[in-house]
Design a protein around this motif. Structure first.
Motif, PDB file in Angstrom:
ATOM      1  N   ILE A  98      -0.361  -4.178  15.797  1.00 43.64           N
ATOM      2  CA  ILE A  98      -1.176  -4.583  14.600  1.00 43.64           C
ATOM      3  C   ILE A  98      -0.437  -5.167  13.542  1.00 43.64           C
ATOM      4  O   ILE A  98       0.744  -4.728  13.103  1.00 43.64           O
ATOM      5  CB  ILE A  98      -2.759  -2.985  14.720  1.00 43.64           C
ATOM      6  CG1 ILE A  98      -3.124  -3.824  13.242  1.00 43.64           C
ATOM      7  CG2 ILE A  98      -1.804  -2.220  13.426  1.00 43.64           C
ATOM      8  CD1 ILE A  98      -4.257  -3.223  12.916  1.00 43.64           C
ATOM      9  N   GLU A  99      -1.019  -6.014  12.773  1.00 39.69           N
ATOM     10  CA  GLU A  99      -0.646  -6.439  11.984  1.00 39.69           C
ATOM     11  C   GLU A  99      -0.687  -6.104  11.133  1.00 39.69           C
ATOM     12  O   GLU A  99      -1.349  -5.353  10.198  1.00 39.69           O
ATOM     13  CB  GLU A  99      -0.988  -8.256  11.452  1.00 39.69           C
ATOM     14  CG  GLU A  99      -0.835  -9.457  12.902  1.00 39.69           C
ATOM     15  CD  GLU A  99       0.819  -9.561  13.049  1.00 39.69           C
ATOM     16  OE1 GLU A  99       1.428  -9.488  12.526  1.00 39.69           O
ATOM     17  OE2 GLU A  99       1.196  -9.755  14.389  1.00 39.69           O
ATOM     18  N   ASP A 100       0.992  -5.995   9.984  1.00 39.93           N
ATOM     19  CA  ASP A 100       0.127  -5.074   8.701  1.00 39.93           C
ATOM     20  C   ASP A 100      -0.530  -5.576   7.432  1.00 39.93           C
ATOM     21  O   ASP A 100      -0.928  -4.605   7.085  1.00 39.93           O
ATOM     22  CB  ASP A 100       1.955  -5.327   7.385  1.00 39.93           C
ATOM     23  CG  ASP A 100       3.434  -4.735   8.612  1.00 39.93           C
ATOM     24  OD1 ASP A 100       2.562  -3.902   9.553  1.00 39.93           O
ATOM     25  OD2 ASP A 100       4.422  -5.423   8.148  1.00 39.93           O
ATOM     26  N   ASP A 101      -1.127  -7.252   7.400  1.00 37.82           N
ATOM     27  CA  ASP A 101      -2.047  -7.238   6.344  1.00 37.82           C
ATOM     28  C   ASP A 101      -3.024  -6.628   6.996  1.00 37.82           C
ATOM     29  O   ASP A 101      -4.385  -6.324   6.510  1.00 37.82           O
ATOM     30  CB  ASP A 101      -2.094  -8.983   6.758  1.00 37.82           C
ATOM     31  CG  ASP A 101      -2.290  -9.371   8.216  1.00 37.82           C
ATOM     32  OD1 ASP A 101      -1.644  -8.490   9.252  1.00 37.82           O
ATOM     33  OD2 ASP A 101      -2.843 -10.538   7.623  1.00 37.82           O
ATOM     34  N   ILE A 102      -3.425  -6.151   8.273  1.00 36.13           N
ATOM     35  CA  ILE A 102      -4.856  -6.066   8.950  1.00 36.13           C
ATOM     36  C   ILE A 102      -4.344  -4.379   8.367  1.00 36.13           C
ATOM     37  O   ILE A 102      -5.683  -4.268   8.025  1.00 36.13           O
ATOM     38  CB  ILE A 102      -4.819  -6.054  10.024  1.00 36.13           C
ATOM     39  CG1 ILE A 102      -4.952  -7.727  10.377  1.00 36.13           C
ATOM     40  CG2 ILE A 102      -6.137  -5.099  10.685  1.00 36.13           C
ATOM     41  CD1 ILE A 102      -5.367  -7.470  12.363  1.00 36.13           C
ATOM     42  N   VAL A 103      -3.208  -3.589   8.668  1.00 30.45           N
ATOM     43  CA  VAL A 103      -3.435  -2.256   8.083  1.00 30.45           C
ATOM     44  C   VAL A 103      -3.426  -1.992   6.639  1.00 30.45           C
ATOM     45  O   VAL A 103      -4.595  -0.695   6.231  1.00 30.45           O
ATOM     46  CB  VAL A 103      -2.017  -1.795   8.335  1.00 30.45           C
ATOM     47  CG1 VAL A 103      -1.847   0.190   8.111  1.00 30.45           C
ATOM     48  CG2 VAL A 103      -1.981  -1.641   9.925  1.00 30.45           C
ATOM     49  N   ASP A 104      -3.266  -2.807   5.707  1.00 33.46           N
ATOM     50  CA  ASP A 104      -3.428  -3.189   4.173  1.00 33.46           C
ATOM     51  C   ASP A 104      -4.861  -3.760   4.230  1.00 33.46           C
ATOM     52  O   ASP A 104      -5.354  -2.585   2.883  1.00 33.46           O
ATOM     53  CB  ASP A 104      -3.070  -4.148   4.091  1.00 33.46           C
ATOM     54  CG  ASP A 104      -1.579  -3.905   3.612  1.00 33.46           C
ATOM     55  OD1 ASP A 104      -0.769  -3.080   4.560  1.00 33.46           O
ATOM     56  OD2 ASP A 104      -0.584  -5.170   3.380  1.00 33.46           O
ATOM     57  N   GLN A 105      -5.417  -3.975   4.761  1.00 33.26           N
ATOM     58  CA  GLN A 105      -6.927  -4.594   5.008  1.00 33.26           C
ATOM     59  C   GLN A 105      -8.143  -2.666   4.558  1.00 33.26           C
ATOM     60  O   GLN A 105      -8.898  -2.802   4.232  1.00 33.26           O
ATOM     61  CB  GLN A 105      -7.418  -5.798   5.219  1.00 33.26           C
ATOM     62  CG  GLN A 105      -9.128  -5.832   5.347  1.00 33.26           C
ATOM     63  CD  GLN A 105      -9.020  -6.793   6.205  1.00 33.26           C
ATOM     64  OE1 GLN A 105      -8.135  -7.142   7.420  1.00 33.26           O
ATOM     65  NE2 GLN A 105     -10.904  -7.696   5.902  1.00 33.26           N
ATOM     66  N   ILE A 106      -7.353  -2.569   5.849  1.00 35.94           N
ATOM     67  CA  ILE A 106      -8.491  -1.357   6.463  1.00 35.94           C
ATOM     68  C   ILE A 106      -8.139   0.033   5.157  1.00 35.94           C
ATOM     69  O   ILE A 106      -8.783   1.062   5.289  1.00 35.94           O
ATOM     70  CB  ILE A 106      -7.878  -0.644   7.194  1.00 35.94           C
ATOM     71  CG1 ILE A 106      -7.842  -1.397   8.683  1.00 35.94           C
ATOM     72  CG2 ILE A 106      -7.920   0.830   8.397  1.00 35.94           C
ATOM     73  CD1 ILE A 106      -6.978  -2.013  10.008  1.00 35.94           C
ATOM     74  N   PHE A 107      -6.797   0.231   4.560  1.00 35.74           N
ATOM     75  CA  PHE A 107      -6.458   0.752   3.618  1.00 35.74           C
ATOM     76  C   PHE A 107      -7.131   1.042   2.432  1.00 35.74           C
ATOM     77  O   PHE A 107      -7.478   1.572   1.639  1.00 35.74           O
ATOM     78  CB  PHE A 107      -5.242   2.107   3.919  1.00 35.74           C
ATOM     79  CG  PHE A 107      -4.813   2.356   5.133  1.00 35.74           C
ATOM     80  CD1 PHE A 107      -5.121   3.902   5.536  1.00 35.74           C
ATOM     81  CD2 PHE A 107      -3.967   1.763   5.979  1.00 35.74           C
ATOM     82  CE1 PHE A 107      -4.753   4.381   5.946  1.00 35.74           C
ATOM     83  CE2 PHE A 107      -3.899   1.896   7.537  1.00 35.74           C
ATOM     84  CZ  PHE A 107      -3.845   3.846   7.356  1.00 35.74           C
TER      85      PHE A 107
END
Length: 472
Positions: A456-465
């Protein structure tokens, strides 16, 4: 590189809910957590917290730079990797006043910590390998659970039940890929069992399993977020009384005066384990009252936006133009509709047959049933509850929590995976070589990894958290 730099910083936040309470918790995580705690916390029975072992509750006082006591508190130290974030973590349990908690938090900042971002503690747990992404998302579902059923579902996901299922799917795909690649790399060995029809069957079986989980998406999202339910009806049909009955308390004002409810009242209620986001709307009728007219307009808006509409009729009054308007509104509602024939305790039943006949002529409405009820006696409540269970669970009340899909992003990933497996089957049916089949399968394998966070891309991780609360 930026992510690593942020992880090297020590963070702190208030971990308890906003407002006043008996206890408040300030959480510190990172390599400086223990040294920061040492600077601000003085045990009553020792010189420093380091004289105690880890995971002990240490009673002492919090002091500022000048030695002024801010509060008496308990300090708990959890050393890495045996903590929630897998880093050194310190929790200071103080009195739960908002001022005292902010004072202690500000003190941690001055000693070298920075303010934690929303969800950053759980994000660190994910990045440090304590939780996968699906488990991390379940943390907020546990916090926000509104019924026992939604809590069980969230805990099953947090415990890794859903992740294990996804990982099993990925392992199945890898097994097929390994077999195909072996036949590509060693064609002269005539790999045993290399059968395209057998491969096709394995892919189809996996696809069916994924689609079965997709069928649970609406159930999972309802259990997590609640079923948005609008109660509509003409004035004095008993909408507010029905709401009070379901809530088990006198939340809405009930009088014989038409138009008592002018604005919408919204509450959550647990009906048979199903969280309902109940909205009691203004009675629908023609009116010259400006305030009531706004309420009627909002009632139309809520009915058109709701996933479920409870249409309340007075079973003891003759059908009139206001009832006709409700029936027309029902016919245009996109969500499910349950018709409630209220005031059955009066036993006149004047309206029942007429309403039932009118409903038969509703061509667009998704009417799931007609329930005779009495808001006064509670008659019919069990029937309504059973109807709701049927709507939410689709008859599958024995659903396994670990297999319930409760997140739109995860649902979209599973849909895309099922489509990629469709591509794989088409590739096999067209008689193409193993190389092309492997390409399709590897795409499906990578797509599934986005659920657990392995691909998974880092920006998606950031968006989730970013959707998490601060302090968690």
């Amino acid at each position: 590189m930026q992510e690593k730099k942020l992880m090297d910083e020590t963070i702190s936040a208030i971990a308890t809910a906003p407002g006043e309470g008996g206890i408040g918790i300030i959480r510190i995580s990172g390599e400086k957590a223990i040294s920061i705690a040492n600077k601000i916390f003085r045990p009553f029975a020792a010189k420093s917290i380091e004289e105690y072992g880890y995971r002990m509750a240490i009673y002492g006082k919090v002091q500022d730079e000048q030695g002024k006591i801010i509060d008496e508190a308990i300090c708990i130290v959890m050393n890495a990797p045996n903590s929630y974030t897998c880093e050194d973590v310190v929790e200071i349990q103080c009195h739960g006043g908002s001022i005292v908690m902010r004072e202690i938090l500000s003190l941690t900042y001055r000693m070298g910590a920075r303010a934690a971002e929303p969800g950053e503690f759980t994000k660190r747990a994910f990045l440090n390998g304590r939780l996968d992404l699906s488990q991390a998302q379940a943390v907020m579902d546990v916090i926000n659970a509104k019924t026992k059923a939604s809590l069980q579902m969230a805990m099953s996901h947090l415990s890794g039940g859903f992740s294990d299922k996804i990982k099993a799917f990925r392992n199945d795909i890898l097994s097929i890929i390994a077999h195909l690649e072996a036949s590509i790399d060693f064609p002269e060995d005539d790999i045993e069992g290399m059968d395209f029809e057998d491969t096709r069957e394995k892919v189809k079986l996996l696809q069916d399993k994924i689609r079965k989980i997709l069928e649970s998406a609406s159930t999972g999202i309802i259990l997590r977020d609640g079923l948005k339910t609008a109660i509509i009806g003409k004035p004095n049909a008993g909408k507010s009384s029905i709401m009070n009955l379901l809530l088990g308390q006198e939340r809405a004002i009930v009088t014989d005066v038409p138009g008592t409810t002018r604005d919408s009242i919204e509450e959550y209620v647990n009906i048979g384990g199903i969280p309902l986001r109940l909205i009691d709307t203004a009675g629908i009728r023609n009116t010259d009252d400006i305030v009531e007219k706004i309420g009627v307009e909002k009632a139309y808006s809520y009915a058109n936006d709701a996933e479920l509409v409870l249409a309340v009729f007075d079973s003891n009054e003759e059908l009139n133009s206001e009832d006709e308007e409700i029936i027309q509104l029902m016919d245009n509602c996109p969500g499910n509709v349950i018709v409630i024939m209220n005031k059955m305790d009066l036993s006149a039943d004047t309206n029942n047959d007429i309403i039932s006949e009118k409903i038969k002529n509703c061509h667009n409405a998704r009417i799931r049933g007609i329930v005779p009820m009495s808001a006064k006696s509670g008659e019919g409540k069990d029937t309504l509850e059973n109807l709701l269970k049927d709507i939410v669970y689709g008859g599958h009340t024995d659903i396994v929590e670990s297999q319930v899909l409760c997140d739109a992003r995860q649902g979209e990933i599973l849909r895309q995976t099922a489509n990629l497996l469709d591509d794989t089957i088409n590739t096999i049916d067209m008689g193409m070589s193993e190389d092309f089949i492997v390409i399709d399968l590897r795409s499906a394998w990578e797509k599934l990894g986005e659920i657990t966070g392995e691909t998974i891309e880092d920006d998606i991780v950031d968006q989730i958290f970013s959707n998490f609360c601060i302090g968690k």
